[in-house]
Design a protein around this motif. Structure first.
Motif, PDB file in Angstrom:
ATOM      1  N   THR A   1      11.058   0.379   1.836  1.00 15.39           N
ATOM      2  CA  THR A   1       9.514   1.595   2.515  1.00 15.39           C
ATOM      3  C   THR A   1      11.102   3.337   2.069  1.00 15.39           C
ATOM      4  N   MET A   2      11.932   2.230   1.475  1.00 18.83           N
ATOM      5  CA  MET A   2      13.287   3.728   0.827  1.00 18.83           C
ATOM      6  C   MET A   2      12.305   3.791   0.013  1.00 18.83           C
ATOM      7  N   LEU A   3      12.532   2.630  -1.214  1.00 15.02           N
ATOM      8  CA  LEU A   3      11.926   2.250  -2.733  1.00 15.02           C
ATOM      9  C   LEU A   3      10.417   3.182  -2.657  1.00 15.02           C
ATOM     10  N   VAL A   4       9.339   2.970  -1.974  1.00 13.57           N
ATOM     11  CA  VAL A   4       8.613   3.794  -1.956  1.00 13.57           C
ATOM     12  C   VAL A   4       8.564   5.695  -1.537  1.00 13.57           C
ATOM     13  N   LEU A   5       9.399   5.644  -0.439  1.00 15.67           N
ATOM     14  CA  LEU A   5       9.181   6.833   0.054  1.00 15.67           C
ATOM     15  C   LEU A   5      10.525   7.799  -1.613  1.00 15.67           C
TER      16      LEU A   5
END
Length: 399
Positions: free
Chosen positions: A152-156
């Protein structure tokens, strides 16, 4: 550099009874939904900012997003096919649309054939759908390697990159990134035919699509070298053979139309793009620092900043020891982006498909306090939205 088994899961699907493909797909989408929602909200905010600024400055948001710079070339190919040339600023040199790979304009043409919409709408449709699939693929890779929170942090992080506005333009980067991410995920789960087929399509999307083929070929070589029984698996051989065919096929086809097997590279030189191992990049940075190049654009400073940030990110990625195919994919993209000449303001755009560069930062954010994550992503969002509207509406250089 091989992956650490304690850190990364093996490059193979789990054994045992597997659920039906539809159930697996639905489960993956359900797990990725929060990340995709964040991505869509951030990029929609970017479009809203561009719309507001365009309205107050008397400009067209739709023209900026779907009918500027490379978008015009893609639309021309979609409408008339290949064969358009335009004079460049260098006397006696013309620029050919053969420099642009065919998959994106082909999809634009397909959309207009199925639905009565303009090429601008068709191009934006292809780009926006591709961008969502790219975010989903990035999440799938991140989740496979590091878990759901890090994914999720990667996509954000990917959503708030300064050049992320390109993912909402009628450009081929969203399509290339989507194909690359899912091909890499197929490699991680040993779906060789999917990996090779998607790599083939990536090779038809952008010149840098060769990086996906390099990842597939390296993964196949590793498996064939390490496991004697793998040599009898026709799927590995087929996936490896398919992977470079898109890129090689288009380059060969351009050669038949431009007087020789190296015709595509001659056309690239006519566009001012040649590979010089980064010499022109270093010279450009020197001139930018010493003001020898006149008054530069903000986009030039941001282009240099993007490269300077990418270098330590690449070092951290290497130290993180990701699976070798992902590292090779990223290295090839980095070398192609930094080692070429001209288009210095576009360097961060060329690096957009290199999402593994964000792995170390995403892992650190997954362990950080929520307040730290909120402050960091909030600041990056403001930068991304502000710089995005500048690139589209005020910059006189290509994004």
């Amino acid at each position: 550099m091989p992956a650490d088994p304690a850190t990364h899961p093996p490059l193979s699907p789990p054994r045992g009874h597997a659920p039906p493909p539809f159930h697996r797909l639905a489960g993956a989408l359900r797990r990725a939904a929060p990340a995709l929602l964040l991505y869509v909200v951030v990029r929609l905010a970017g479009i809203v900012v561009v719309a507001i600024v365009a309205h107050h400055t008397g400009r067209s948001m739709w023209s900026a997003l779907g009918n500027s710079w490379d978008s015009r070339w893609y639309a021309g190919i979609a409408q008339h096919g290949y064969g358009t040339t335009r004079p460049s600023r260098t006397p006696g040199i013309v620029r050919s649309d053969l420099a642009f790979f065919p998959l994106f304009p082909g999809l634009e043409r397909a959309v207009t054939a199925l639905v009565p919409v303009s090429l601008v709408v068709a191009g934006l449709t292809v780009a926006w759908v591709s961008a969502v699939f790219a975010a989903w693929g990035i999440h799938a890779v991140g989740e496979r390697l590091y878990g759901r929170r890090a994914a999720t942090m990667l996509v954000l992080l990917y959503a708030v990159l300064p050049h992320a506005v390109v993912m909402t333009m009628a450009y081929s980067e969203p399509l290339m990134t989507a194909l690359a991410a899912w091909s890499l995920y197929a490699l991680l789960t040993r779906r060789w035919l999917w990996a090779g087929s998607l790599a083939l399509l990536a090779g038809l999307a952008r010149p840098s699509g060769i990086a996906v083929a390099a990842a597939v070929l390296s993964a196949a070589l590793i498996v064939l070298w390490q496991r004697e029984g793998a040599r009898r698996d026709w799927r590995i051989w087929t996936g490896a053979l398919l992977a470079p065919l898109g890129w090689l096929g288009y380059v060969a086809w351009v050669g038949t139309r431009s007087g020789g097997p190296l015709g595509y590279f001659r056309i690239q030189r006519e566009w001012g793009s040649r590979f010089d191992f980064g010499r022109s990049e270093l010279d450009f940075i020197r001139r930018l620092v010493t003001d020898e190049g006149g008054t530069p654009h903000l986009a030039y400073y941001m282009g240099v900043a993007g490269v300077l940030v990418a270098v330590p990110a690449l070092v951290l990625l290497i130290l993180d020891r990701p699976p070798l195919p992902l590292l090779i994919y990223t290295l090839v993209l980095f070398v192609l982006a930094v080692g070429g000449s001209h288009y210095y303001s576009s360097r961060p755009r060329f690096l957009l498909p290199a999402f593994p560069l964000l792995f170390p930062a995403a892992r650190a954010m997954a362990k950080a306090r929520p307040r730290t994550v909120a402050v960091l992503t909030g600041s990056l969002t403001v930068l991304s939205l502000t710089y995005g509207e500048y690139l589209l509406l005020f910059s006189t250089t290509a994004p």
